[in-house]
Write a protein that holds these residues in place. Structure first.
Motif, PDB file in Angstrom:
ATOM      1  N   ARG A   1      73.151 -32.653 -65.152  1.00  0.00           N
ATOM      2  CA  ARG A   1      71.930 -33.393 -64.860  1.00  0.00           C
ATOM      3  C   ARG A   1      71.408 -34.009 -66.152  1.00  0.00           C
ATOM      4  O   ARG A   1      72.156 -34.689 -66.849  1.00  0.00           O
ATOM      5  CB  ARG A   1      70.920 -32.493 -64.161  1.00  0.00           C
ATOM      6  CG  ARG A   1      71.456 -31.942 -62.835  1.00  0.00           C
ATOM      7  CD  ARG A   1      70.504 -30.982 -62.167  1.00  0.00           C
ATOM      8  NE  ARG A   1      71.071 -30.486 -60.918  1.00  0.00           N
ATOM      9  CZ  ARG A   1      70.507 -29.586 -60.155  1.00  0.00           C
ATOM     10  NH1 ARG A   1      69.339 -29.063 -60.487  1.00  0.00           N
ATOM     11  NH2 ARG A   1      71.088 -29.191 -59.036  1.00  0.00           N
ATOM     12  N   GLU A   2      70.158 -33.750 -66.536  1.00  0.00           N
ATOM     13  CA  GLU A   2      69.649 -34.350 -67.771  1.00  0.00           C
ATOM     14  C   GLU A   2      69.693 -33.384 -68.952  1.00  0.00           C
ATOM     15  O   GLU A   2      69.123 -33.638 -69.998  1.00  0.00           O
ATOM     16  CB  GLU A   2      68.212 -34.859 -67.575  1.00  0.00           C
ATOM     17  CG  GLU A   2      67.147 -33.771 -67.545  1.00  0.00           C
ATOM     18  CD  GLU A   2      66.850 -33.256 -66.165  1.00  0.00           C
ATOM     19  OE1 GLU A   2      65.658 -33.036 -65.872  1.00  0.00           O
ATOM     20  OE2 GLU A   2      67.791 -33.069 -65.374  1.00  0.00           O
ATOM     21  N   ARG A   3      70.411 -32.303 -68.806  1.00  0.00           N
ATOM     22  CA  ARG A   3      70.442 -31.225 -69.798  1.00  0.00           C
ATOM     23  C   ARG A   3      71.753 -31.240 -70.578  1.00  0.00           C
ATOM     24  O   ARG A   3      72.834 -31.302 -70.003  1.00  0.00           O
ATOM     25  CB  ARG A   3      70.279 -29.886 -69.102  1.00  0.00           C
ATOM     26  CG  ARG A   3      70.367 -28.654 -69.990  1.00  0.00           C
ATOM     27  CD  ARG A   3      70.249 -27.406 -69.114  1.00  0.00           C
ATOM     28  NE  ARG A   3      70.249 -26.194 -69.906  1.00  0.00           N
ATOM     29  CZ  ARG A   3      71.337 -25.528 -70.277  1.00  0.00           C
ATOM     30  NH1 ARG A   3      72.534 -25.995 -69.931  1.00  0.00           N
ATOM     31  NH2 ARG A   3      71.244 -24.414 -70.992  1.00  0.00           N
ATOM     32  N   LEU A   4      71.634 -31.161 -71.920  1.00  0.00           N
ATOM     33  CA  LEU A   4      72.799 -31.005 -72.777  1.00  0.00           C
ATOM     34  C   LEU A   4      72.912 -29.534 -73.154  1.00  0.00           C
ATOM     35  O   LEU A   4      71.965 -28.953 -73.699  1.00  0.00           O
ATOM     36  CB  LEU A   4      72.667 -31.864 -74.030  1.00  0.00           C
ATOM     37  CG  LEU A   4      73.774 -31.710 -75.080  1.00  0.00           C
ATOM     38  CD1 LEU A   4      75.099 -32.220 -74.530  1.00  0.00           C
ATOM     39  CD2 LEU A   4      73.414 -32.447 -76.358  1.00  0.00           C
ATOM     40  N   ASP A   5      74.051 -28.922 -72.880  1.00  0.00           N
ATOM     41  CA  ASP A   5      74.275 -27.494 -73.133  1.00  0.00           C
ATOM     42  C   ASP A   5      74.466 -27.280 -74.635  1.00  0.00           C
ATOM     43  O   ASP A   5      75.530 -27.550 -75.189  1.00  0.00           O
ATOM     44  CB  ASP A   5      75.503 -27.033 -72.355  1.00  0.00           C
ATOM     45  CG  ASP A   5      75.688 -25.518 -72.404  1.00  0.00           C
ATOM     46  OD1 ASP A   5      75.194 -24.890 -73.360  1.00  0.00           O
ATOM     47  OD2 ASP A   5      76.330 -24.982 -71.484  1.00  0.00           O
ATOM     48  N   LEU A   6      73.436 -26.770 -75.292  1.00  0.00           N
ATOM     49  CA  LEU A   6      73.502 -26.563 -76.739  1.00  0.00           C
ATOM     50  C   LEU A   6      74.425 -25.408 -77.113  1.00  0.00           C
ATOM     51  O   LEU A   6      75.067 -25.438 -78.171  1.00  0.00           O
ATOM     52  CB  LEU A   6      72.098 -26.313 -77.285  1.00  0.00           C
ATOM     53  CG  LEU A   6      71.179 -27.536 -77.341  1.00  0.00           C
ATOM     54  CD1 LEU A   6      69.762 -27.118 -77.716  1.00  0.00           C
ATOM     55  CD2 LEU A   6      71.714 -28.565 -78.325  1.00  0.00           C
ATOM     56  N   ALA A   7      74.493 -24.394 -76.269  1.00  0.00           N
ATOM     57  CA  ALA A   7      75.371 -23.267 -76.571  1.00  0.00           C
ATOM     58  C   ALA A   7      76.825 -23.721 -76.580  1.00  0.00           C
ATOM     59  O   ALA A   7      77.604 -23.369 -77.475  1.00  0.00           O
ATOM     60  CB  ALA A   7      75.159 -22.152 -75.559  1.00  0.00           C
ATOM     61  N   ALA A   8      77.212 -24.511 -75.570  1.00  0.00           N
ATOM     62  CA  ALA A   8      78.584 -25.025 -75.514  1.00  0.00           C
ATOM     63  C   ALA A   8      78.831 -26.023 -76.635  1.00  0.00           C
ATOM     64  O   ALA A   8      79.927 -26.075 -77.200  1.00  0.00           O
ATOM     65  CB  ALA A   8      78.838 -25.668 -74.153  1.00  0.00           C
ATOM     66  N   LEU A   9      77.819 -26.810 -76.977  1.00  0.00           N
ATOM     67  CA  LEU A   9      77.961 -27.753 -78.082  1.00  0.00           C
ATOM     68  C   LEU A   9      78.269 -27.012 -79.380  1.00  0.00           C
ATOM     69  O   LEU A   9      79.085 -27.462 -80.193  1.00  0.00           O
ATOM     70  CB  LEU A   9      76.676 -28.573 -78.232  1.00  0.00           C
ATOM     71  CG  LEU A   9      76.698 -29.669 -79.297  1.00  0.00           C
ATOM     72  CD1 LEU A   9      77.502 -30.866 -78.806  1.00  0.00           C
ATOM     73  CD2 LEU A   9      75.269 -30.110 -79.647  1.00  0.00           C
ATOM     74  N   GLY A  10      77.632 -25.866 -79.574  1.00  0.00           N
ATOM     75  CA  GLY A  10      77.820 -25.101 -80.794  1.00  0.00           C
ATOM     76  C   GLY A  10      79.207 -24.510 -80.928  1.00  0.00           C
ATOM     77  O   GLY A  10      79.596 -24.087 -82.025  1.00  0.00           O
ATOM     78  N   ARG A  11      79.957 -24.455 -79.825  1.00  0.00           N
ATOM     79  CA  ARG A  11      81.318 -23.921 -79.889  1.00  0.00           C
ATOM     80  C   ARG A  11      82.342 -24.980 -80.306  1.00  0.00           C
ATOM     81  O   ARG A  11      83.512 -24.647 -80.543  1.00  0.00           O
ATOM     82  CB  ARG A  11      81.706 -23.317 -78.543  1.00  0.00           C
ATOM     83  CG  ARG A  11      80.930 -22.035 -78.210  1.00  0.00           C
ATOM     84  CD  ARG A  11      81.519 -21.299 -77.038  1.00  0.00           C
ATOM     85  NE  ARG A  11      81.271 -21.982 -75.777  1.00  0.00           N
ATOM     86  CZ  ARG A  11      80.206 -21.784 -75.013  1.00  0.00           C
ATOM     87  NH1 ARG A  11      79.273 -20.920 -75.394  1.00  0.00           N
ATOM     88  NH2 ARG A  11      80.058 -22.424 -73.872  1.00  0.00           N
ATOM     89  N   LEU A  12      81.917 -26.231 -80.390  1.00  0.00           N
ATOM     90  CA  LEU A  12      82.801 -27.288 -80.869  1.00  0.00           C
ATOM     91  C   LEU A  12      82.850 -27.267 -82.399  1.00  0.00           C
ATOM     92  O   LEU A  12      81.987 -26.684 -83.058  1.00  0.00           O
ATOM     93  CB  LEU A  12      82.303 -28.655 -80.394  1.00  0.00           C
ATOM     94  CG  LEU A  12      82.231 -28.891 -78.877  1.00  0.00           C
ATOM     95  CD1 LEU A  12      81.658 -30.273 -78.608  1.00  0.00           C
ATOM     96  CD2 LEU A  12      83.600 -28.741 -78.230  1.00  0.00           C
ATOM     97  N   SER A  13      83.859 -27.917 -82.955  1.00  0.00           N
ATOM     98  CA  SER A  13      83.901 -28.061 -84.406  1.00  0.00           C
ATOM     99  C   SER A  13      82.686 -28.873 -84.855  1.00  0.00           C
ATOM    100  O   SER A  13      82.134 -29.652 -84.069  1.00  0.00           O
ATOM    101  CB  SER A  13      85.183 -28.777 -84.821  1.00  0.00           C
ATOM    102  OG  SER A  13      85.152 -30.136 -84.387  1.00  0.00           O
ATOM    103  N   PRO A  14      82.229 -28.713 -86.098  1.00  0.00           N
ATOM    104  CA  PRO A  14      81.047 -29.462 -86.551  1.00  0.00           C
ATOM    105  C   PRO A  14      81.163 -30.961 -86.353  1.00  0.00           C
ATOM    106  O   PRO A  14      80.210 -31.611 -85.901  1.00  0.00           O
ATOM    107  CB  PRO A  14      80.961 -29.085 -88.038  1.00  0.00           C
ATOM    108  CG  PRO A  14      81.585 -27.731 -88.124  1.00  0.00           C
ATOM    109  CD  PRO A  14      82.702 -27.745 -87.118  1.00  0.00           C
ATOM    110  N   ALA A  15      82.321 -31.540 -86.671  1.00  0.00           N
ATOM    111  CA  ALA A  15      82.476 -32.987 -86.528  1.00  0.00           C
ATOM    112  C   ALA A  15      82.415 -33.400 -85.066  1.00  0.00           C
ATOM    113  O   ALA A  15      81.798 -34.416 -84.706  1.00  0.00           O
ATOM    114  CB  ALA A  15      83.800 -33.438 -87.149  1.00  0.00           C
TER     115      ALA A  15
END
Length: 435
Positions: free
Chosen positions: A232-246
């Motif tokens: 929906r209009e939500r970005l999952d910050l927890a999942a984002l944090g599991r990506l590499s920094p770049a």
């Protein structure tokens, strides 16, 4: 000199025509290449910055007529504000004027005479400003904006070739004295770089092409990541944090681009300051960003709450409330509220002390507690409340109908729900019928 790779999308082609060497050559080549009854129109922008500007406009009209093209001219209003960049002011005004003239002429293709040296200069200027890969990519060869295709058919051509073409055709053009003004960064580059490094044009333009490929790749990767990160209009910050920094930075910038022109410093702050479970907010151009329950949300800027108003919601339909940036949706459904109670409602903001009961067997709770239980973020709790003539609370935007207002089963009734103007799917618990 015509470029067959340039799209031909309609019966009219527009050419941005300053009267200088490059645009004069492009207009000449475009008229020669036009076929099948295709019209060509020269679009001139009168910036009002030079004493010769009126004469230049007359010159451009005469040349366009001689070449067999139509002509349109727009004069920019006002002057740059004190402290503003003259170049930026002129560029922004020029783009708007060109777009408006192209649309008025019925042209959805607008040709610009930028060439390889222009691209090389753009790359270097962006690098000197510390731009990222998107800035280093320079000018796109082709781009659709507001229903018009902006195309640069000569972006890979050296300027010497354009000059040779113009001289061979016996064309005359305007020499703008401001092009020698060293106060402008691009002019300083032309006066110092090219004489010292004549071969740099090709290399810098090639670097811009590599940057364009890098941007295209980053866009594809971001699209794949956001398909998993956005609900929906939500970005999952927890999942984002599991990506590499770049990769996390790339995905975050792509998501933000749909809402605001976020500076690089804001992207860095979001990535460094957020921690699991934290409720945080960051101001951004045009609104604010909020971290809530490990999700990132965008809130567009808005004014204060409107004054109380009286509504009649006794018939099914959509009742827009522009001041509240949303609408009440009235539907035939059960449970609902008795139609007789919906004929005269007071709509107002929270005053404090209101309580909401989400279900018949539930205990009335303060609005703050009810919003917390429904998972409604703090910044989305400012929607309107509805009361009937007896001051009874009937519904709350974002929570739904108060169960104490439900009608008897055999009584004519309608259900109310709130829908935001954003047209985004609502977050969990918002706008539904209380159960």
């Amino acid at each position: 000199m015509a470029d067959s790779a340039t799209p031909r999308t309609g019966d009219c082609v527009a050419v941005a025509f300053s009267g200088g060497l490059d645009s004069t050559a492009l207009l000449h080549a475009t008229v020669r290449a036009a076929a099948g009854g295709q019209r060509v129109i020269a679009l001139h922008v009168h910036h009002g910055l030079q004493s010769q500007a009126d004469d230049w406009a007359l010159h451009c009209e005469r040349v366009a007529r001689e070449l067999g093209a139509g002509f349109a001219c727009a004069r920019l209003d006002g002057v740059p504000a004190r402290g503003d960049s003259v170049e930026a002011w002129a560029r922004e005004g020029r783009h708007l004027a060109l777009r408006d003239m192209a649309v008025a002429a019925g042209a959805d293709l607008l040709l610009l005479a930028h060439h390889r040296r222009d691209q090389a200069e753009t790359f270097l200027l962006q690098a000197l400003r510390g731009a990222g890969v998107a800035g280093l990519a320079g000018m796109p060869r082709m781009q659709w904006r507001d229903g018009v295709c902006w195309a640069r058919p000569w972006l890979d051509r050296p300027r010497d070739l354009i000059r040779a073409y113009a001289e061979h055709q016996g064309l005359g053009w305007i020499e703008d004295p401001s092009n020698a003004d060293a106060r402008y960064a691009r002019n300083r580059l032309r006066q110092t770089l090219w004489p010292a490094f004549p071969a740099a044009e090709s290399g810098l333009a090639q670097a811009a092409r590599w940057a364009q490929q890098a941007v295209a790749l980053a866009t594809e990767v971001a699209a794949e990541d956001l398909a998993r990160l956005v609900t929906r209009e939500r970005l999952d910050l927890a999942a984002l944090g599991r990506l590499s920094p770049a990769r996390a930075s790339n995905a975050l910038r792509a998501w933000l681009s749909g809402h605001t022109a976020a500076p690089a410093s804001l992207v860095e702050r979001l990535l460094s300051e957020w921690r699991r479970g934290a409720t945080l907010s960051w101001p951004a151009p045009g609104g604010a960003l909020h971290a809530y329950r490990d999700g990132l949300f965008w809130e567009a800027a808005g004014g204060g709450s409107p004054a109380p108003s009286v509504l009649d919601l006794s018939r099914p339909g959509r009742y827009d409330q522009p001041g509240w940036r949303g609408a009440w949706i009235v539907e035939a459904a059960s449970p609902g509220i008795a139609v007789r109670r919906l004929q005269r409602l007071t709509q107002r903001a929270r005053a404090g002390g209101e309580q909401f009961q989400r279900a018949p067997a539930a205990v009335p709770r303060s609005l703050k507690k009810a919003c917390q239980e429904a998972g409604l973020p703090p910044w989305r709790r400012g929607g309107p409340l509805l009361f009937d003539d007896e001051a009874g609370l009937l519904a709350v935007a974002g929570l739904g109908m108060d169960a104490r207002a439900f009608a008897e089963k055999d009584e004519p009734q309608l259900a109310l729900r709130w829908q935001e103007d954003s047209a985004l799917l609502q977050s969990e618990g918002e706008g539904g019928v209380a159960a």
